[in-house]
Design a protein around this motif. Structure first.
Motif, PDB file in Angstrom:
ATOM      1  N   LYS A 171       0.816  -1.195   0.000  1.00 20.69           N
ATOM      2  CA  LYS A 171       0.000   0.000   0.000  1.00 20.69           C
ATOM      3  C   LYS A 171       0.866   1.267   0.000  1.00 20.69           C
ATOM      4  O   LYS A 171       0.427   2.322  -0.429  1.00 20.69           O
ATOM      5  N   TYR A 172       2.093   1.117   0.510  1.00 12.24           N
ATOM      6  CA  TYR A 172       3.014   2.259   0.608  1.00 12.24           C
ATOM      7  C   TYR A 172       4.353   1.882  -0.006  1.00 12.24           C
ATOM      8  O   TYR A 172       4.778   0.744   0.055  1.00 12.24           O
ATOM      9  N   LEU A 181       1.740   6.729  -0.258  1.00 13.00           N
ATOM     10  CA  LEU A 181       0.688   5.894  -0.828  1.00 13.00           C
ATOM     11  C   LEU A 181       0.992   5.542  -2.276  1.00 13.00           C
ATOM     12  O   LEU A 181       1.441   6.396  -3.057  1.00 13.00           O
ATOM     13  N   ASN A 227       3.433  11.063   8.378  1.00 11.15           N
ATOM     14  CA  ASN A 227       2.586  11.412   7.238  1.00 11.15           C
ATOM     15  C   ASN A 227       2.661  10.300   6.194  1.00 11.15           C
ATOM     16  O   ASN A 227       3.531  10.296   5.320  1.00 11.15           O
ATOM     17  N   ARG A 228       1.754   9.366   6.273  1.00 14.40           N
ATOM     18  CA  ARG A 228       1.765   8.212   5.387  1.00 14.40           C
ATOM     19  C   ARG A 228       1.242   8.535   3.992  1.00 14.40           C
ATOM     20  O   ARG A 228       1.507   7.815   3.050  1.00 14.40           O
ATOM     21  N   ASP A 229       0.515   9.630   3.869  1.00 14.80           N
ATOM     22  CA  ASP A 229      -0.069   9.980   2.571  1.00 14.80           C
ATOM     23  C   ASP A 229       0.981  10.183   1.491  1.00 14.80           C
ATOM     24  O   ASP A 229       0.739   9.922   0.308  1.00 14.80           O
ATOM     25  N   ARG A 230       2.153  10.622   1.877  1.00 15.21           N
ATOM     26  CA  ARG A 230       3.223  10.867   0.899  1.00 15.21           C
ATOM     27  C   ARG A 230       3.685   9.585   0.231  1.00 15.21           C
ATOM     28  O   ARG A 230       4.204   9.613  -0.873  1.00 15.21           O
TER      29      ARG A 230
END
Length: 94
Positions: free
Chosen positions: A63-64, A91, A86-89
């Motif tokens: 997922k990452y 994805l 900040n996991r959004d970076r």
């Protein structure tokens, strides 16, 4: 006069043996009663919460992804150090 420690331990062992003997004697009757009720009402083990067989799932898709090293993480288990807060970076866009 109070019993000695050794006498009390011997009494305890006798009582534990009697307890186990009584439990085993009643266990057979209890199991038979349960089987009779299951047969009478046509109840299966699964219906009363028995063990369910779980199918093994395959590996989870990542997922990452770390753009620097290419390392991936599925989002399960312990998070790798590179992911930070900040996991959004990281994805993976699919």
């Amino acid at each position: 006069m109070a019993k000695s420690y050794k006498d009390l331990l011997a009494d305890k062992e006798k009582l534990e043996a009697q307890l186990e003997e009584a439990r085993l004697a009643e266990l057979g009757a209890a199991i038979q009663q349960i089987r009779d009720l299951m047969a009478q009402y046509d109840i299966s083990i699964e219906e009363i919460g028995g063990r369910r067989k779980r199918g093994k799932t395959g590996p989870v898709a990542p997922k990452y992804r770390d753009p620097k090293t290419g390392a991936t993480w599925s989002g399960r288990g312990r998070a790798p150090l590179w992911i930070g807060k900040n996991r959004d970076r990281f994805l993976i866009a699919e």
